[in-house]
Design a protein around this motif. Structure first.
Motif, PDB file in Angstrom:
ATOM      1  N   LEU A  74      64.041  63.073 141.171  1.00 48.75           N
ATOM      2  CA  LEU A  74      62.994  63.943 140.615  1.00 48.75           C
ATOM      3  C   LEU A  74      62.763  65.106 141.571  1.00 48.75           C
ATOM      4  N   ILE A  75      62.796  66.325 141.029  1.00 51.76           N
ATOM      5  CA  ILE A  75      62.401  67.501 141.817  1.00 51.76           C
ATOM      6  C   ILE A  75      61.087  68.013 141.250  1.00 51.76           C
ATOM      7  N   LEU A  76      60.105  68.140 142.124  1.00 52.10           N
ATOM      8  CA  LEU A  76      58.808  68.672 141.707  1.00 52.10           C
ATOM      9  C   LEU A  76      58.758  70.187 141.925  1.00 52.10           C
ATOM     10  N   GLY A  77      58.116  70.897 140.999  1.00 53.15           N
ATOM     11  CA  GLY A  77      57.980  72.344 141.157  1.00 53.15           C
ATOM     12  C   GLY A  77      56.866  72.882 140.283  1.00 53.15           C
ATOM     13  N   HIS A  78      56.840  74.215 140.156  1.00 57.21           N
ATOM     14  CA  HIS A  78      55.778  74.920 139.425  1.00 57.21           C
ATOM     15  C   HIS A  78      54.418  74.617 140.034  1.00 57.21           C
ATOM     16  N   PHE A  79      54.361  74.756 141.351  1.00 53.92           N
ATOM     17  CA  PHE A  79      53.129  74.456 142.085  1.00 53.92           C
ATOM     18  C   PHE A  79      52.094  75.551 141.867  1.00 53.92           C
ATOM     19  N   SER A  80      50.872  75.134 141.668  1.00 54.48           N
ATOM     20  CA  SER A  80      49.780  76.105 141.626  1.00 54.48           C
ATOM     21  C   SER A  80      49.679  76.792 142.988  1.00 54.48           C
ATOM     22  N   THR A  81      49.391  78.091 142.939  1.00 54.66           N
ATOM     23  CA  THR A  81      49.288  78.827 144.212  1.00 54.66           C
ATOM     24  C   THR A  81      47.952  78.570 144.914  1.00 54.66           C
ATOM     25  N   ARG A  82      47.137  77.657 144.362  1.00 56.04           N
ATOM     26  CA  ARG A  82      45.865  77.344 145.032  1.00 56.04           C
ATOM     27  C   ARG A  82      46.081  76.471 146.276  1.00 56.04           C
ATOM     28  N   TYR A  83      47.248  75.822 146.358  1.00 58.61           N
ATOM     29  CA  TYR A  83      47.478  74.910 147.483  1.00 58.61           C
ATOM     30  C   TYR A  83      48.217  75.619 148.608  1.00 58.61           C
ATOM     31  N   ASN A  84      47.915  75.205 149.830  1.00 60.28           N
ATOM     32  CA  ASN A  84      48.608  75.808 150.969  1.00 60.28           C
ATOM     33  C   ASN A  84      49.812  74.987 151.418  1.00 60.28           C
ATOM     34  N   GLY A  85      49.805  73.695 151.087  1.00 56.95           N
ATOM     35  CA  GLY A  85      50.926  72.841 151.464  1.00 56.95           C
ATOM     36  C   GLY A  85      51.271  71.930 150.309  1.00 56.95           C
ATOM     37  N   TYR A  86      52.391  71.220 150.434  1.00 58.46           N
ATOM     38  CA  TYR A  86      52.882  70.440 149.298  1.00 58.46           C
ATOM     39  C   TYR A  86      53.071  68.961 149.622  1.00 58.46           C
ATOM     40  N   ASP A  87      52.592  68.522 150.795  1.00 58.32           N
ATOM     41  CA  ASP A  87      52.771  67.122 151.203  1.00 58.32           C
ATOM     42  C   ASP A  87      52.143  66.164 150.195  1.00 58.32           C
ATOM     43  N   GLU A  88      50.987  66.526 149.684  1.00 56.77           N
ATOM     44  CA  GLU A  88      50.311  65.610 148.748  1.00 56.77           C
ATOM     45  C   GLU A  88      51.065  65.481 147.422  1.00 56.77           C
ATOM     46  N   PHE A  89      51.755  66.561 147.009  1.00 60.12           N
ATOM     47  CA  PHE A  89      52.576  66.443 145.802  1.00 60.12           C
ATOM     48  C   PHE A  89      53.594  65.318 146.004  1.00 60.12           C
ATOM     49  N   LYS A  90      54.218  65.325 147.167  1.00 64.18           N
ATOM     50  CA  LYS A  90      55.276  64.344 147.415  1.00 64.18           C
ATOM     51  C   LYS A  90      54.689  62.938 147.576  1.00 64.18           C
ATOM     52  N   SER A  91      53.631  62.841 148.359  1.00 61.07           N
ATOM     53  CA  SER A  91      53.107  61.502 148.629  1.00 61.07           C
ATOM     54  C   SER A  91      52.518  60.871 147.359  1.00 61.07           C
ATOM     55  N   GLU A  92      51.838  61.660 146.553  1.00 67.36           N
ATOM     56  CA  GLU A  92      51.265  61.087 145.320  1.00 67.36           C
ATOM     57  C   GLU A  92      52.376  60.708 144.329  1.00 67.36           C
ATOM     58  N   ALA A  93      53.417  61.524 144.248  1.00 63.99           N
ATOM     59  CA  ALA A  93      54.531  61.196 143.345  1.00 63.99           C
ATOM     60  C   ALA A  93      55.260  59.940 143.819  1.00 63.99           C
ATOM     61  N   LYS A  94      55.406  59.811 145.127  1.00 66.76           N
ATOM     62  CA  LYS A  94      56.162  58.681 145.682  1.00 66.76           C
ATOM     63  C   LYS A  94      55.468  57.342 145.431  1.00 66.76           C
ATOM     64  N   GLU A  95      54.192  57.378 145.168  1.00 63.79           N
ATOM     65  CA  GLU A  95      53.504  56.116 144.829  1.00 63.79           C
ATOM     66  C   GLU A  95      53.993  55.569 143.482  1.00 63.79           C
ATOM     67  N   GLU A  96      54.618  56.445 142.671  1.00 59.81           N
ATOM     68  CA  GLU A  96      55.092  56.010 141.349  1.00 59.81           C
ATOM     69  C   GLU A  96      56.613  55.914 141.279  1.00 59.81           C
ATOM     70  N   PHE A  97      57.293  56.771 142.052  1.00 57.10           N
ATOM     71  CA  PHE A  97      58.756  56.892 141.921  1.00 57.10           C
ATOM     72  C   PHE A  97      59.294  57.326 143.277  1.00 57.10           C
ATOM     73  N   ASP A  98      60.313  56.624 143.770  1.00 55.57           N
ATOM     74  CA  ASP A  98      60.675  56.849 145.171  1.00 55.57           C
ATOM     75  C   ASP A  98      61.489  58.109 145.439  1.00 55.57           C
ATOM     76  N   ASN A  99      62.452  58.411 144.563  1.00 55.96           N
ATOM     77  CA  ASN A  99      63.413  59.474 144.906  1.00 55.96           C
ATOM     78  C   ASN A  99      62.897  60.858 144.488  1.00 55.96           C
ATOM     79  N   VAL A 100      61.999  61.384 145.309  1.00 56.43           N
ATOM     80  CA  VAL A 100      61.307  62.642 144.980  1.00 56.43           C
ATOM     81  C   VAL A 100      61.685  63.730 145.973  1.00 56.43           C
ATOM     82  N   LEU A 101      62.013  64.891 145.464  1.00 56.84           N
ATOM     83  CA  LEU A 101      62.250  66.064 146.312  1.00 56.84           C
ATOM     84  C   LEU A 101      61.277  67.167 145.894  1.00 56.84           C
ATOM     85  N   LEU A 102      60.980  68.054 146.825  1.00 58.23           N
ATOM     86  CA  LEU A 102      60.120  69.199 146.514  1.00 58.23           C
ATOM     87  C   LEU A 102      60.967  70.455 146.356  1.00 58.23           C
ATOM     88  N   ALA A 103      60.751  71.171 145.275  1.00 59.60           N
ATOM     89  CA  ALA A 103      61.393  72.476 145.140  1.00 59.60           C
ATOM     90  C   ALA A 103      60.814  73.424 146.189  1.00 59.60           C
TER      91      ALA A 103
END
Lengths: 301, 301
Positions: free
Chosen positions: B264-293
């Protein structure tokens, strides 16, 4: 009067060159002139507050002069703008922008007012107490206007020492600035010129892009403080000017000389060139006070 | 299969974030997916040859997914392109692009072919010998499709030592790759499986942006090698998903898990966030193989 060049290159945007867009700060206005792709990013890079832009002037409907407009209009919406936005440009501009808003089901939540231009004669298209804007009809491959921004006559300046000596009530200062003679505290009529100084001469800025060499614009831009004139080519590519309806640096300088302008700024450089020294040297053979536009550069006059 | 992210942010372009655009290199194709403002500059920055792009897929007509298209189409013309360009996108796209070409009096000198999409069911919209492309109907504020890119079944691989031992004429190698049994030089029928190996499993890529959480897409993207799923928000802003028709990182991961995708590659991030660690950590609680665009990043699969 401050001019910030956001982009001064022709044709396609590249990693190191932006298409045409510039911001003219004059009498507390921030006028955006042309809006090539990427303009909103360049506004951010140059730390220009989006909310200060209330009037946008589009010279013509070639993409390198307006493909960034719909994105900027959309971004204003996302930033919850409420201030009206006035857009001046050729007929057709309203249709293309509103079609895109319609397709995205994203109408602006601020008043978006189009002033579509069709005249081939110079027109007064905006004025307030401090400034007026006129079109400068240009000759290009499609309907194109330059824009002339003129400060209105400034007020006379008080010679405070003389005013105090003449014993004039402060209530009359405003009238003095406007050029009237007034009575002093003793009822004696005081000649305006004896207590005031000449105002700062009003400044003016003419934006002329894109255009073939065209002496018909000279009466319109006569004696302007600053002329931005396109110079897509240098002498060796002059043959391209007629089919593409563009100018050389030398031609821009000839216009500047004949119009007796204060300063000439060259821009709208073809991306075929790697450097701009020849633009300057060829122009200087005709007119001395030449500056080169540069993306991200500001000029104060 | 190589994916290059040109932009993976939502809403407005900024100096350090680009709106959606990506290039999928698969079976010798360079498919451009979405084309936000500035895409042509990002193509240059990532050294992707413009001439290799022959198919562009537009998910929907929000500006952050297609405002860069008209500029790219115009630049192709300036580069004297002759190769046909196929554009797949929602109905309305042809009108808005051709209106702008008309207004600039600049028609393309290469064939520009629009394939307008209106169906709310998945459709096969492109195929050749090596690859096929299907739409993935998504649920967003306006008509939107994701796209599924699938390699067709690869040929079987010759076990050269076995082929030579079996004394098979080279003229039959093609048939062997296609899975047929063939006769050897002595006229004996040779079983295909005894001299070939299983082909490389075909790869597949699903692009799903923009969309609300929607389990209806799961059968369409079941077992894909790579899923790019939008994750505009993180958990704390989940309440924004319904009105804006977007997804959280966790919701993207739930779709990935239920569809049994490879990566899974995550993307289309809202520009309100300054970092993307939480996108990855929250996704990983459901599915392990996650990458960030990430803008300018390439992934090879």
């Amino acid at each position: 009067m401050k001019l910030t060049i956001l982009g001064c290159h022709s044709a396609t945007p590249r990693t190191n060159t932006n298409p045409t867009s510039q911001v003219l700060e004059i009498k507390n206005h921030m006028f955006l002139i042309d809006c090539g792709e990427g303009t909103q990013v360049e506004l951010r890079r140059n730390k220009i507050k989006f909310s200060r832009i209330k009037h946008i002037f589009i010279s013509h409907l070639h993409g390198d002069h307006y493909f960034g407009l719909v994105g900027l209009v959309s971004t204003f919406r996302l930033l919850t703008r409420e201030t009206p936005l006035h857009i001046y440009g050729p007929k057709g501009l309203k249709e293309v922008i509103t079609l895109q808003l319609k397709l995205s089901d994203s109408w602006t939540n601020y008043p978006l007012i189009f002033h579509e231009l069709t005249s081939k004669k110079s027109e007064l298209i905006y004025q307030d107490d401090n400034v007026e804007v006129h079109t400068i009809p240009l000759i290009h491959r499609i309907y194109t206007n330059g824009f002339l921004f003129k400060e209105k006559k400034n007020e006379r300046k008080l010679d405070i020492a003389a005013v105090l000596r003449a014993n004039i009530n402060v209530a009359y200062y405003r009238k003095l600035k406007q050029g009237f003679d007034v009575e002093n505290e003793e009822g004696v009529l005081i000649k305006n010129e004896s207590v005031t100084k000449d105002p700062i001469p009003p400044k003016s800025y003419a934006f002329c892009s894109d255009t073939v060499y065209n002496e018909a614009i000279i009466p319109l831009i006569k004696n302007v403080s600053v002329l931005y004139h396109e110079s897509t080519f240098i002498d060796k590519n002059e043959a391209l000017c007629i089919p593409t309806k563009h100018s050389t640096a030398r031609q821009a300088a000839l216009i500047a000389k004949k119009a007796n302008v204060g300063t000439l700024i060259l821009g709208h450089f073809s991306t075929r060139y790697n450097g701009y020294d020849e633009f300057k040297s060829e122009a200087k053979e005709e007119f001395d006070n030449v500056l080169l536009a540069q993306d991200g550069k500001s000029f104060e006059f």
